[in-house]
Structure formats: C-alpha cells, structure tokens
Design a protein around this motif. Structure first.
Motif, PDB file in Angstrom:
ATOM      1  N   LYS A   1       0.643  -1.314  -0.044  1.00  0.00           N
ATOM      2  CA  LYS A   1      -0.303  -0.036   0.077  1.00  0.00           C
ATOM      3  C   LYS A   1       0.860   1.178  -0.044  1.00  0.00           C
ATOM      4  O   LYS A   1       0.295   2.289  -0.276  1.00  0.00           O
TER       5      LYS A   1
ATOM      6  N   ASN B   1       4.346  -0.752   4.101  1.00  0.00           N
ATOM      7  CA  ASN B   1       3.069  -1.222   4.346  1.00  0.00           C
ATOM      8  C   ASN B   1       2.107  -1.981   3.437  1.00  0.00           C
ATOM      9  O   ASN B   1       2.123  -1.538   2.205  1.00  0.00           O
ATOM     10  N   PHE B   2       2.079  -3.061   4.108  1.00  0.00           N
ATOM     11  CA  PHE B   2       1.433  -4.199   3.400  1.00  0.00           C
ATOM     12  C   PHE B   2       0.275  -4.646   3.741  1.00  0.00           C
ATOM     13  O   PHE B   2      -0.256  -4.607   4.772  1.00  0.00           O
TER      14      PHE B   2
ATOM     15  N   GLU C   1      -9.444  -0.520   8.974  1.00  0.00           N
ATOM     16  CA  GLU C   1      -8.140  -0.079   8.193  1.00  0.00           C
ATOM     17  C   GLU C   1      -8.402  -0.488   6.945  1.00  0.00           C
ATOM     18  O   GLU C   1      -8.305   0.545   5.890  1.00  0.00           O
ATOM     19  N   GLU C   2      -8.732  -1.583   6.359  1.00  0.00           N
ATOM     20  CA  GLU C   2      -9.124  -1.731   5.031  1.00  0.00           C
ATOM     21  C   GLU C   2     -10.035  -1.253   4.419  1.00  0.00           C
ATOM     22  O   GLU C   2     -10.075  -0.757   2.992  1.00  0.00           O
TER      23      GLU C   2
HETATM   24 CA    CA Z   1      -1.716  -2.122   7.828  1.00  0.00          CA
END
Ligand code: CA
Ligand code: 2AM
Ligand code: CA
Ligand code: CA
Length: 273
Positions: free
Chosen positions: A36, A40-41, A69-70
C-alpha cells in the motif's frame, strides 16, 4: 467476572477472525501480498479477517457504523455507535511468522470509546475492557505497572519507517528514552503495545503517526487498567494527532516531559562549543 452481552459479541467476532488468521499464519508463504505504501503491506489474511469481523458485528448489531483499516469508514443508520477495527495489527510480523500480532476491536458511543478488545490468537491472549468495568487478560483482572522511576522502566514504542512522516523526530525521542529508561521495546503491533502496557508488562508506551484503529481498543484498555493515555501534548487529541503516550500516572507524566525535552533540544540550533 462473566463477560457482558456486548463483550461476548466482540469476543465471538474476534475468535472467528482469529481462527482465520491462525490458518493463514501457518501458510504465510502462500499468502497474496500487496504493497500500500513504504513498508505498508496488506495480505489476503488481513482482508479475510476484516470480512469476518464486519459480517459478525453487522449481524449482532445491525446499523452500527464502522471505521476499519482496509474498508475505511462505513456509515450506518445508527448515528451513535461506531466500531473501530484493525483486523490484523502487526502485518509485517505476521508475514515473517513472528507471532506478535492482534485483532483490535473498539466500540465508540456518541464519540466516546466504551469498549475494547485486543486478541492475539497465537498466544491465546484476549485483552478486554469496558468503560467503568476494568480491564482483563483472559479472565484475570489487569492493572498498569506500579513502577514510578523511568530508570527501572521498560518502555514500548513503534518506529515509523524511514519513508513515513515522523521518522527523524522518532530517532531523537528514542535516543533520549533509551538513555533514561531500563530499555525500549518495539513489538510491531501498537495494539499489543497498549494491551501489554495495560497488563503492566511495559511500564509505558509512546508512538507517533498512528491511526485510530491501531489505538482505539488499547486506549480503553489502558484507562480501565488504571493508566493514563493522552496525545503527545498531554491532551485528548489522540485520533486527530496520531500521537499517543501511555503509562501509570507518574510514568505517563515523566514520558511526556522527556519527549518534550527531546524535541526541544532537537529543534534548538546547535550550541557553541
Ligand atoms: Ca496495515
Ligand atoms: P499494521 O500492522 O496494522 O499496519 C507498528 O509501529 C504499528 O504501525 C502497527 O500498529 C502497524 O499496523 C502500523 N503500521 C505499519 N505500517 C504502517 C504504515 N505504513 N503507516 C502507518 N502505520 C503503519
Ligand atoms: Ca494497525
Ligand atoms: Ca492492520
């Protein structure tokens, strides 16, 4: 103490998502990973866990809003309640088969945090707290550590990757805290850092540039364990600033002063001589 109906809902969602994470943890080499941003995965494990938590909480409490978060912000018809969820805090650890990661679920009512859960499925540790009801690790009451001297205290923190804002500032802060405390620890999961502070494993914790989902459950946890939590100015703008400082009353205050001093000396021009 038997868990409340609300906490049972949160525990149910976390345990189900935790089983999914535990399965993926055994197969990390097959996980699909996307990037991301710098360091940041996001993996298929994050997404699967978030899907489960979203489905479980939506079913048990229809209409509540979400901040995840997602998925980001999802407004519900119920304007007063909002779940704040990190389905996998510590993704980098997870990807490296390091068993330090957690699910973090908090509930906000009228803008106030009223419940928090942090669950590490590998260590089988469930940290829970509800406003006014205390904080627990599995079934045992937890409290922040009693130590009042920084010299004997172990302080948790998180390191912003060099590509992220706050990296330079962090280096000055960590140098100061390392020189003043018994040691600094970096777990890679802010949610667990706060849970471990609530349980007295860490005497204090600070980090900059976090998101609400990293901290929401941990804030309730530390407060209900008798601790103090503020932003880095000692105010309550934790979500707005992304900065957080936690500990018992004395360590919290000493950490605030120490960080302030570290930043003041970093900002002042080099002294002559
Ligand atoms: Ca994360
Ligand atoms: P994550 O694992 O859910 O991404 C560790 O210092 C903390 O920083 C963890 O809570 C981690 O959450 C978070 N984190 C990791 N990479 C990040 C990034 N690029 N930006 C912001 N937070 C990050
Ligand atoms: Ca996180
Ligand atoms: Ca996450």
């Amino acid at each position: 103490m038997p868990a409340s109906a609300l906490m049972n809902v949160m525990i149910g969602a976390a345990r189900k998502a935790g089983r999914s994470l535990a399965r993926d943890f055994g197969e990390v080499e097959h996980l699909q990973v996307s990037v991301k941003g710098p360091a940041n995965f996001v993996t298929a494990a994050d997404l699967r866990a978030e899907e489960i938590i979203f489905a479980e909480l939506s079913r048990a409490r229809p209409g509540y809003g979400f901040l995840m978060e997602e998925r980001g912000e999802i407004k519900g018809p119920d304007g007063t309640h909002r779940w704040i969820v990190d389905p996998l805090d510590g993704t980098t650890n997870f990807l490296h088969s390091i068993p330090i990661f957690a699910i973090s679920i908090a509930l906000e009512r009228d803008g106030e945090l009223v419940a928090g859960l942090i669950y590490n499925p590998v260590m089988n540790e469930t940290f829970t707290a509800e406003k006014g009801q205390g904080a627990f690790l599995n079934d045992k009451r937890i409290r922040v550590a009693a130590r009042t001297e920084l010299a004997t205290s172990v302080i948790g923190t998180g390191i912003p990757h060099s590509g992220r804002p706050g990296h330079e500032r962090f280096l000055g802060e960590v140098e100061t805290v390392m020189g003043t405390s018994a040691g600094v620890r970096r777990t890679g999961s802010a949610a667990l850092d706060l849970a471990w502070t609530a349980a007295g494993r860490f005497d204090g914790f600070w980090e900059n540039n976090l998101h609400p989902w990293d901290m929401a459950a941990g804030i309730v946890m530390v407060k209900e364990a008798g601790g103090y939590v503020t932003d880095t100015n000692g105010k309550d703008k934790i979500f707005e600033t992304g900065g957080i400082v936690a500990g018992n009353e004395t360590i919290h205050l000493k950490l605030l002063k120490l960080l302030k001093a570290a930043n003041a000396s970093a900002a002042s021009p080099a002294k002559a001589g």
